[in-house]
Enzyme design. Structure first.
Site, PDB file in Angstrom:
ATOM      1  N   GLY A  65     -11.759   1.789  17.165  1.00  0.00           N
ATOM      2  CA  GLY A  65     -10.605   1.362  17.943  1.00  0.00           C
ATOM      3  C   GLY A  65      -9.439   0.870  17.106  1.00  0.00           C
ATOM      4  N   SER A  66      -8.609   0.066  17.742  1.00  0.00           N
ATOM      5  CA  SER A  66      -7.331  -0.383  17.209  1.00  0.00           C
ATOM      6  C   SER A  66      -7.475  -1.369  16.055  1.00  0.00           C
ATOM      7  CB  SER A  66      -6.535  -1.041  18.331  1.00  0.00           C
ATOM      8  OG  SER A  66      -5.394  -1.692  17.821  1.00  0.00           O
ATOM      9  N   THR A  67      -6.469  -1.369  15.189  1.00  0.00           N
ATOM     10  CA  THR A  67      -6.413  -2.345  14.104  1.00  0.00           C
ATOM     11  C   THR A  67      -6.235  -3.764  14.631  1.00  0.00           C
ATOM     12  OG1 THR A  67      -4.048  -1.941  13.873  1.00  0.00           O
ATOM     13  CG2 THR A  67      -5.521  -0.708  12.402  1.00  0.00           C
ATOM     14  N   VAL A  68      -5.826  -3.908  15.899  1.00  0.00           N
ATOM     15  CA  VAL A  68      -5.708  -5.236  16.514  1.00  0.00           C
ATOM     16  C   VAL A  68      -7.089  -5.902  16.598  1.00  0.00           C
ATOM     17  CG1 VAL A  68      -4.934  -6.494  18.574  1.00  0.00           C
ATOM     18  CG2 VAL A  68      -3.636  -4.539  17.748  1.00  0.00           C
ATOM     19  N   GLY A  69      -8.149  -5.114  16.473  1.00  0.00           N
ATOM     20  CA  GLY A  69      -9.502  -5.659  16.481  1.00  0.00           C
ATOM     21  C   GLY A  69      -9.702  -6.734  15.422  1.00  0.00           C
TER      22      GLY A  69
END
Length: 142
Positions: A65-69
């Site tokens: 998933g996203s780098t916001v993880g």
């Protein structure tokens, strides 16, 4: 596996902690897949859906998933719901950055597949500095 075993791997986030293992065969997306205010997996269809990750040693193949993880891992720490440690088969940058920011021990590339060798409920100590994982079997049927 004996009642206690030490596994060697690559230490990524150089911290130490311990807790009860929570093992999944599925990758985890922390952004959207885990509620940062509660630590509960909210990704529908995930093997751990509805499970609280707080203070567990989380064992899974790799992040997704996203780098916001990475930031979600930091939020989990700030909210008191971070995993005690993370063990991956192979870590990618999202999980590595998040664990370093949140001071969560992280080890990967163990000499055996951790998703197979570690069972949910085992007591696990993770030393991210040395890249060591100590697994203690729990329960009479293990």
């Amino acid at each position: 596996m004996n009642d206690e075993v030490v596994l060697r791997g690559r230490g990524i986030a150089k911290f130490r902690d311990q807790g009860e293992a929570l093992v999944t065969r599925h990758g985890i997306s922390f952004f959207g897949g885990v509620d940062p205010s509660t630590g509960v997996v909210r990704e529908r269809g995930h093997e751990l859906f509805g499970t609280d990750l707080t203070r567990r040693v989380l064992v899974f193949p790799k992040g997704k998933g996203s780098t916001v993880g990475s930031y979600v891992l930091y939020q989990l720490r700030k909210n008191g719901h971070a995993p005690a440690a993370i063990i991956n088969v192979e870590t990618e940058a999202i999980i590595a950055a998040g664990c370093i920011l949140a001071e969560i021990p992280l080890v990967d590339r163990l000499e055996v597949d951790p998703v197979v060798a570690i069972r949910t409920g085992d007591w696990v100590e993770v030393d991210g500095r040395a890249g060591l994982v100590r697994v203690m079997r729990r329960g009479p049927d293990r």
